[in-house]
Write a protein that holds these residues in place. Sequence first.
Motif, PDB file in Angstrom:
ATOM      1  N   TRP A 114       0.874  -1.172   0.000  1.00  0.00           N
ATOM      2  CA  TRP A 114       0.000   0.000   0.000  1.00  0.00           C
ATOM      3  C   TRP A 114       0.911   1.221   0.000  1.00  0.00           C
ATOM      4  CZ3 TRP A 114      -3.451   1.052   4.916  1.00  0.00           C
ATOM      5  CH2 TRP A 114      -4.356   2.093   4.649  1.00  0.00           C
ATOM      6  N   VAL A 115       0.793   2.084  -1.004  1.00  0.00           N
ATOM      7  CA  VAL A 115       1.703   3.218  -1.143  1.00  0.00           C
ATOM      8  C   VAL A 115       0.914   4.507  -1.346  1.00  0.00           C
ATOM      9  CG1 VAL A 115       3.566   1.809  -2.101  1.00  0.00           C
ATOM     10  CG2 VAL A 115       1.911   2.872  -3.647  1.00  0.00           C
ATOM     11  N   ASN A 116       1.583   5.628  -1.063  1.00  0.00           N
ATOM     12  CA  ASN A 116       0.911   6.913  -1.277  1.00  0.00           C
ATOM     13  C   ASN A 116       1.249   7.466  -2.670  1.00  0.00           C
ATOM     14  OD1 ASN A 116       3.544   7.719  -0.829  1.00  0.00           O
ATOM     15  ND2 ASN A 116       3.031   9.352   0.618  1.00  0.00           N
ATOM     16  N   THR A 117       0.685   8.622  -2.967  1.00  0.00           N
ATOM     17  CA  THR A 117       0.822   9.200  -4.310  1.00  0.00           C
ATOM     18  C   THR A 117       2.270   9.540  -4.634  1.00  0.00           C
ATOM     19  OG1 THR A 117      -1.407  10.121  -4.132  1.00  0.00           O
ATOM     20  CG2 THR A 117       0.039  11.073  -5.808  1.00  0.00           C
ATOM     21  N   LEU A 118       2.984  10.142  -3.673  1.00  0.00           N
ATOM     22  CA  LEU A 118       4.360  10.550  -3.915  1.00  0.00           C
ATOM     23  C   LEU A 118       5.241   9.353  -4.283  1.00  0.00           C
ATOM     24  CD1 LEU A 118       6.524  12.770  -3.905  1.00  0.00           C
ATOM     25  CD2 LEU A 118       6.856  12.327  -1.456  1.00  0.00           C
ATOM     26  N   ALA A 166       8.485   6.861  -8.523  1.00  0.00           N
ATOM     27  CA  ALA A 166       8.847   5.656  -9.277  1.00  0.00           C
ATOM     28  C   ALA A 166       8.548   5.802 -10.768  1.00  0.00           C
ATOM     29  CB  ALA A 166       8.097   4.453  -8.714  1.00  0.00           C
ATOM     30  N   GLY A 167       8.008   6.955 -11.155  1.00  0.00           N
ATOM     31  CA  GLY A 167       7.693   7.176 -12.563  1.00  0.00           C
ATOM     32  C   GLY A 167       6.377   6.546 -12.994  1.00  0.00           C
ATOM     33  N   ILE A 168       5.513   6.251 -12.026  1.00  0.00           N
ATOM     34  CA  ILE A 168       4.207   5.662 -12.319  1.00  0.00           C
ATOM     35  C   ILE A 168       3.185   6.791 -12.487  1.00  0.00           C
ATOM     36  CG2 ILE A 168       2.392   4.118 -11.515  1.00  0.00           C
ATOM     37  CD1 ILE A 168       5.050   2.718 -12.088  1.00  0.00           C
ATOM     38  N   LYS A 169       2.521   6.817 -13.614  1.00  0.00           N
ATOM     39  CA  LYS A 169       1.499   7.839 -13.843  1.00  0.00           C
ATOM     40  C   LYS A 169       0.277   7.549 -12.983  1.00  0.00           C
ATOM     41  CE  LYS A 169       2.876   8.942 -18.584  1.00  0.00           C
ATOM     42  NZ  LYS A 169       2.471   8.996 -20.009  1.00  0.00           N
ATOM     43  N   PRO A 180       5.168   0.720 -16.773  1.00  0.00           N
ATOM     44  CA  PRO A 180       6.496   0.158 -17.033  1.00  0.00           C
ATOM     45  C   PRO A 180       6.697  -1.217 -16.405  1.00  0.00           C
ATOM     46  CG  PRO A 180       6.620   1.887 -15.377  1.00  0.00           C
ATOM     47  CD  PRO A 180       5.231   1.930 -15.928  1.00  0.00           C
ATOM     48  N   VAL A 181       5.770  -1.606 -15.532  1.00  0.00           N
ATOM     49  CA  VAL A 181       5.870  -2.893 -14.853  1.00  0.00           C
ATOM     50  C   VAL A 181       4.457  -3.367 -14.536  1.00  0.00           C
ATOM     51  CG1 VAL A 181       6.037  -1.864 -12.550  1.00  0.00           C
ATOM     52  CG2 VAL A 181       7.029  -4.122 -12.959  1.00  0.00           C
ATOM     53  N   SER A 182       4.245  -4.670 -14.514  1.00  0.00           N
ATOM     54  CA  SER A 182       2.933  -5.197 -14.160  1.00  0.00           C
ATOM     55  C   SER A 182       2.721  -5.106 -12.651  1.00  0.00           C
ATOM     56  CB  SER A 182       2.799  -6.653 -14.615  1.00  0.00           C
ATOM     57  OG  SER A 182       3.735  -7.471 -13.936  1.00  0.00           O
ATOM     58  N   LYS A 196      12.780   2.377  -7.385  1.00  0.00           N
ATOM     59  CA  LYS A 196      12.664   3.623  -8.127  1.00  0.00           C
ATOM     60  C   LYS A 196      12.093   4.749  -7.262  1.00  0.00           C
ATOM     61  CE  LYS A 196      13.752   1.833 -12.223  1.00  0.00           C
ATOM     62  NZ  LYS A 196      14.855   2.283 -13.092  1.00  0.00           N
ATOM     63  N   GLY A 197      11.183   4.392  -6.369  1.00  0.00           N
ATOM     64  CA  GLY A 197      10.462   5.411  -5.612  1.00  0.00           C
ATOM     65  C   GLY A 197      11.112   5.812  -4.313  1.00  0.00           C
ATOM     66  N   PHE A 198      11.985   4.960  -3.782  1.00  0.00           N
ATOM     67  CA  PHE A 198      12.605   5.283  -2.496  1.00  0.00           C
ATOM     68  C   PHE A 198      14.079   5.595  -2.623  1.00  0.00           C
ATOM     69  CE2 PHE A 198       8.799   3.765  -0.545  1.00  0.00           C
ATOM     70  CZ  PHE A 198       8.783   4.408   0.676  1.00  0.00           C
ATOM     71  N   GLN A 199      14.817   4.635  -3.180  1.00  0.00           N
ATOM     72  CA  GLN A 199      16.275   4.748  -3.256  1.00  0.00           C
ATOM     73  C   GLN A 199      16.874   4.914  -1.870  1.00  0.00           C
ATOM     74  OE1 GLN A 199      16.716   7.988  -6.010  1.00  0.00           O
ATOM     75  NE2 GLN A 199      15.969   6.805  -7.735  1.00  0.00           N
ATOM     76  N   TYR A 200      16.176   4.384  -0.875  1.00  0.00           N
ATOM     77  CA  TYR A 200      16.675   4.371   0.497  1.00  0.00           C
ATOM     78  C   TYR A 200      16.763   2.930   0.960  1.00  0.00           C
ATOM     79  CZ  TYR A 200      15.032   9.252   0.755  1.00  0.00           C
ATOM     80  OH  TYR A 200      14.807  10.587   0.546  1.00  0.00           O
ATOM     81  N   PRO A 201      17.712   2.611   1.818  1.00  0.00           N
ATOM     82  CA  PRO A 201      17.637   1.323   2.508  1.00  0.00           C
ATOM     83  C   PRO A 201      16.487   1.363   3.523  1.00  0.00           C
ATOM     84  CG  PRO A 201      19.452   2.628   3.386  1.00  0.00           C
ATOM     85  CD  PRO A 201      18.900   3.383   2.211  1.00  0.00           C
TER      86      PRO A 201
END
Length: 591
Positions: free
Chosen positions: A188-192, A197-200, A210-212, A237-242
Amino acid sequence: MKKKLLIIIPFLCMSFLASCNKEQTYPVADMVVFGDQIYTANSNEEFIEAFAVKDGKYIYTGDANIASKYIGKNTSVYNYAFVMPSAIETHAHFLLENAFFQTCYLNAKDEKGEFLDKKTLLNCIEKYAIDNDIIDSEEPHLFGYGYDQRSIPANLELLYREDLDALCDGKLADVPVYIAETSLHQAWVNTLTLKRAGIKITLPKGESDPVSGILRDDDGVALGVIQNEAISYVLKKGFQYPILDDDGYQKAVKDTCYYLNQMGYTGHYDAWTNFDASDGLYKALYDVDENNELSCFFTTCYNITTYEYNSTKLDDILDKVEGYRNDYTNTHVEPKFIKLFADGVLESGTGFLKEPYLFDDQYYGEQIWKQNEMDEIVLESNKRDLLVHTHVLGDASCEEAVNAYVKSNMQLDKKTRNSLAHCILVDEPERQLIKSQEIGVAVNAGWLSDTSDHIYDLLIKKELQEQLFPYDGLTKLGVKTAVCTDRPCSDGPIDVFDYMGCMLLGYDNSTGNHVARRKVDITVKDAINMMTINGAWMANYEEERGSIEVGKFADFIVSDFSPFNCAFNIIKDIEVKATVFEGKFVYLKND
């Protein structure tokens, strides 16, 4: 010269006769264990009376009187009711789940065992954000774990990204949020998070993601729920954090070991080690082992996704995996598997089938890889001595993976121990190939339970339902069938004896739904071998672990009752009293 020979020869003869008359000497063992019943999982000597251990390995197995000769002044001596090799978990995600336990952990159920509703989940997430000052932190991000997707239909609720955006008076909309579901196959993720992650958010007609795995409504608007391949894509793509810092990852590794040890396990295939955007779990495994604090051995998997395959040369991906193997292999750690998802799951209609689903005679499920793509990945991985471990649920996905394995074996002229996870629907031709090509199978015995809503009646024909979960048939055929739970750390049955009972009865003891789909045809010996020596075989460790045998590491568990001496429905009540890893106690139950 002749006189000297005459003198030497009688002397040698006297020395030889004296040595023959000497009583055999026995090395002093560190530990000698006697048992009312000791099952070894060694087909040449299945039951023994005792064994001796020195320097972490078995130096004698067999007769109690002979084992007594290994006892010295400092030898520890034990006597138990039942002893067997410790278990090896062949497909689960405990490392990652324990990492998530260090973050915003949502207990999916309340004290009464009821699933938490959406409002309660949101309150827990908001409280965590406030208590941990997430919004004002240097690199604000919020990871969470623990909702259960089964609660959504149960409570007639849907999870939306806007729900997360609105938390903390809307301030959490400026922080990437990721909440993993207990199975780790949904989040479950938020809009940001989606945007980063480049998801429209709204997908124009004619375009594709770009991914299923990005769930959308009928108008193409992203809901905020992602699954399967979209999970690692969005995280990276969306975090780039550990997920955690080094200390957090190390704590996750130690917690995993403790949890496995108390359940009777000393070996674990972790099936998703590269889940997040860092090398945190690989490094933590290496560092904890370097400090002599690992009480399990770990083989780890690198999950190759379609989006990585389509955007990166396969050689470059495999170079990276070999880099992990070179950098992080240690005494008890070996990154050696490639993980592939060939399909989804039957329950969601994403398992890939040879026959169409009952609800749509034109729909066969989700085929994630084309045959030629899987063929290439398997062959090139095997060329580098990297084994492939493939998630297959439907019979079509099973056929696809088996075909790729057979082709690789033929081209390399050897039987590489690639393996299949789950394998809940397997046709007879594939069963024969699995046996002849020495393909390992990690099965989920707990999934055999009938479900209260009879969901399979809505999905596949009755004759196919009767073939589901064929772990007993594969075992009888001679396939090296091992056991996997694929369960979160917080959910059972994981305990060795609980799961053993589940395997023999054909239902999941943890659900309260004691209805077997069909009669299961395996013995207690079969069940133990599936949990021990077969798991060691799948990892190419059968010469070192998996049975009580001279020269192998002394990994075993003890209990106060034998599963050979009780009804199948009682086995779940047997408790692991102690777990030993390489001759050292790593778990003792306090009674």
